[in-house]
Design a protein around this motif. Structure first.
Motif, short mmCIF file in Angstrom:
data_model
loop_
_atom_site.label_atom_id
_atom_site.label_comp_id
_atom_site.label_asym_id
_atom_site.label_seq_id
_atom_site.Cartn_x
_atom_site.Cartn_y
_atom_site.Cartn_z
N LEU A 307 0.79 -1.22 0.17
CA LEU A 307 -0.20 -0.21 -0.08
C LEU A 307 0.92 1.14 0.09
O LEU A 307 0.63 2.14 -0.82
CB LEU A 307 -1.05 -0.03 0.92
N THR A 308 1.87 1.12 0.69
CA THR A 308 2.96 2.34 0.75
C THR A 308 3.44 2.73 -0.55
O THR A 308 3.52 3.78 -1.04
CB THR A 308 4.01 2.12 1.75
N GLY A 309 3.73 1.63 -1.34
CA GLY A 309 4.40 1.95 -2.85
C GLY A 309 3.31 2.37 -3.86
O GLY A 309 3.26 3.24 -4.48
N MET A 310 1.98 1.77 -3.61
CA MET A 310 0.70 2.45 -4.26
C MET A 310 0.54 3.83 -4.02
O MET A 310 0.35 4.82 -4.89
CB MET A 310 -0.49 1.57 -4.03
N VAL A 311 0.61 4.30 -2.65
CA VAL A 311 0.45 5.57 -2.37
C VAL A 311 1.43 6.62 -2.87
O VAL A 311 1.57 7.68 -3.47
CB VAL A 311 0.20 5.77 -0.50
N ALA A 312 2.67 6.06 -2.63
CA ALA A 312 4.00 6.90 -2.86
C ALA A 312 3.80 7.12 -4.73
O ALA A 312 4.39 8.23 -5.23
CB ALA A 312 5.23 6.28 -2.68
N ASN A 315 2.27 10.30 -6.32
CA ASN A 315 3.02 11.52 -6.21
C ASN A 315 2.13 12.56 -5.66
O ASN A 315 2.50 13.71 -5.94
CB ASN A 315 3.40 11.92 -7.58
N ARG A 316 1.45 12.19 -4.82
CA ARG A 316 0.54 13.40 -4.07
C ARG A 316 1.12 13.40 -2.64
O ARG A 316 0.45 14.67 -2.10
CB ARG A 316 -1.10 12.86 -4.07
N ILE A 317 2.03 12.74 -2.08
CA ILE A 317 2.53 12.94 -0.88
C ILE A 317 3.95 12.95 -1.21
O ILE A 317 4.64 12.12 -1.69
CB ILE A 317 2.19 11.94 0.06
N ASN A 318 4.69 13.92 -0.70
CA ASN A 318 6.14 13.92 -0.48
C ASN A 318 7.02 12.78 0.00
O ASN A 318 6.48 12.22 1.20
CB ASN A 318 6.68 15.29 0.32
N ASP A 319 7.77 12.24 -0.69
CA ASP A 319 8.47 10.90 -0.38
C ASP A 319 9.19 11.13 1.04
O ASP A 319 9.11 9.97 1.89
CB ASP A 319 9.61 10.50 -1.13
#
Length: 486
Positions: A307-312, A315-319
């Motif tokens: 899920l973290t990979g999908m969210v990252a 590109n809506r949340i800074n890495d």
């Protein structure tokens, strides 16, 4: 002596055949995010699947060694401790192999070390021999493969890099969930010797996965850049050139913060996992319930990383926010956990949060590192971070022992762990104030290399065929201009 030097210089100027797979145009990295890149992702997932299982199921290995040799627990535990610690401490070793050869070579060598280590343990006659074979040889295999499998994904994906890394590292949780019960059954059915032979057969598949990881155009491009850096250096600078990737990394303020972040994070999380089963039992719950909760954490780790990979990838949340935020959630939950541990629901909530967010930072580690170092140095950056994490993994259990032996409680030990995890979050958050590197510009950089008419430390004139070979090497799609100086 002069002839040997001339031969070495000639080899430095001639181009190996494998670079002809480089792109014809400097903007052409068309094999990223498509085609064989997905096979490399499958190979990376399989590598994490097998390595992750062997690392997190080290308790079964420890128990097998105890049953077979009947030695003291302290002596026997060295095998498991080295097996686990070397995975992170050996990160720089994996980096050297990746930079000198390729990710494919590092992963293949990982499988070979595992096979030799586990087969050697199966036939070892003393616990000291088993410590060397299982602890050092198999541990070295884990070190080579773990870093290389992560770097290989970074070299094959750009637009979908975070998603791909999430899929790859979720193999750790999948391996623990699927193979740990099978390992226990094989140990009970075949005995310690058969158990280690089966382990050797399982990890031999890492060799196959390694062979699937053909270098991408981006990986070959970074190899070319390192060779050009080497060509620029004279003989007196060759030693410096060998350490240049590490010097570029350790002199970067952002990377130094990430080193300390990983150190404190691993110190805290390894301390948590060391005391978690015993702490649950001391609160009046059964060992079966404790093992269930630990297993629940492992299963949820698979979904958390994915899920973290999908969210990252959205590109809506800074890495960096994703990286430090996941650490912060684990740290805050660890602070609150001791005050809710009298209720089984409190244990369930904590293990759910631990499982979902414990491995999230490893999904973002490549993207965060690329903010501060060139793609050419990403292997060194990740390898050194894992090395600092390995030091934390050793210091954590030592700190836990000091706290408990000094009369402290397990609650105090967990609070110490929480403080360390929050420190890790703080160091990673500080990187947002550090200067970042534009890697997209680096991929298309224009450079001019002057080839001297004579060798730097030799009066011999360069042969025309050497000049032609090197010119062809540099101009074949690298985006680098070359001219001959008088």
């Amino acid at each position: 002596m002069t002839n040997e030097k001339e031969e070495k210089e000639k080899e430095a100027l001639t181009e190996p055949d494998h670079v002809h797979g480089l792109p014809d145009d400097r903007d052409d990295f068309s094999d990223l995010d498509t085609g064989w890149a997905w096979m490399v992702l499958l190979a990376s997932f399989g590598t994490f699947f097998l390595i992750g299982n062997s690392m997190y199921a080290v308790g079964i290995i420890h128990s097998s060694l105890l049953d077979r040799y009947g030695e003291k627990v302290t002596l026997t535990s060295w095998a498991g401790a080295l097996h686990t610690a070397l995975m992170s401490l050996g990160g720089p070793l994996s980096t050297v192999v990746i930079d000198r050869f390729s990710c494919r070579t590092a992963i293949t060598a990982s499988g070979m070390f595992f096979v030799v280590g586990y087969l050697g343990t199966a036939f070892a006659e003393t616990i000291e021999t088993a410590i060397f074979t299982c602890g050092i040889l198999a541990g070295t295999g884990a070190a080579l493969g773990y870093t290389a499998a992560m770097v290989a994904v970074g070299f094959n994906f750009r637009r979908r890099r975070n998603l791909a890394l999430g899929i790859a590292v979720s193999g750790v949780g999948a391996g623990l969930f699927v193979l740990a019960p099978l390992m226990q059954l094989s140990r009970e059915f075949y005995g310690p010797m058969g158990f280690f032979i089966i382990l050797a057969a399982m990890t031999a598949n890492i060799v196959t996965f390694g062979q699937l990881c053909f270098p991408s155009k981006l990986e070959l491009h970074t190899q070319r850049r390192r060779k050009l850096d080497s060509f620029r250096s004279t003989d007196s600078q060759n030693c410096f050139t060998s350490f240049k990737p590490y010097l570029n990394v350790v002199t970067n303020k952002g990377m130094v913060c990430l080193f300390f972040s990983m150190f404190f994070y691993c110190l805290g999380t390894y301390l948590v996992y060391l005391h978690l089963p015993t702490f649950i039992v001391t609160k009046g719950f059964t060992a079966v319930q404790a093992s269930f909760l630990v297993s629940l954490s492992g299963i949820l780790s698979l979904f958390g990383r994915l899920l973290t990979g999908m969210v990252a990838n959205l590109n809506r949340i800074n890495d960096t926010v994703l990286y430090s935020g996941s650490m912060g959630i684990v740290g805050i939950a660890s602070f609150i956990y001791p005050f809710t541990a009298n209720y089984f629901t409190g244990h369930v909530i904590y293990t759910v949060l631990l499982g979902l967010f414990f491995g999230s930072c490893y999904v973002s580690i490549t993207a965060v590192s690329l903010k501060f170092v060139e793609i050419s140095y990403v292997a060194a950056a990740i390898g050194l971070q894992f090395c600092f994490g390995g030091i934390g993994a050793i210091v954590g259990p030592v700190c836990a022992g000091i706290v408990v032996d000094a009369g402290g409680t397990y609650e105090l030990s967990l609070i110490v762990a929480a403080v360390c995890i929050v420190l890790g979050m703080t160091f990673s958050a500080v990187t947002m104030c550090c200067k970042e590197t534009n890697n997209d510009a680096i991929l298309h950089i224009e450079e001019t290399i002057e080839i001297p008419e004579k060798h730097p430390n030799n009066s011999a004139t360069l042969h025309e065929e050497d000049k032609g070979s090197f010119l062809k090497h540099c101009q074949n799609g690298s985006g680098i201009d070359v001219k001959i100086s008088e």
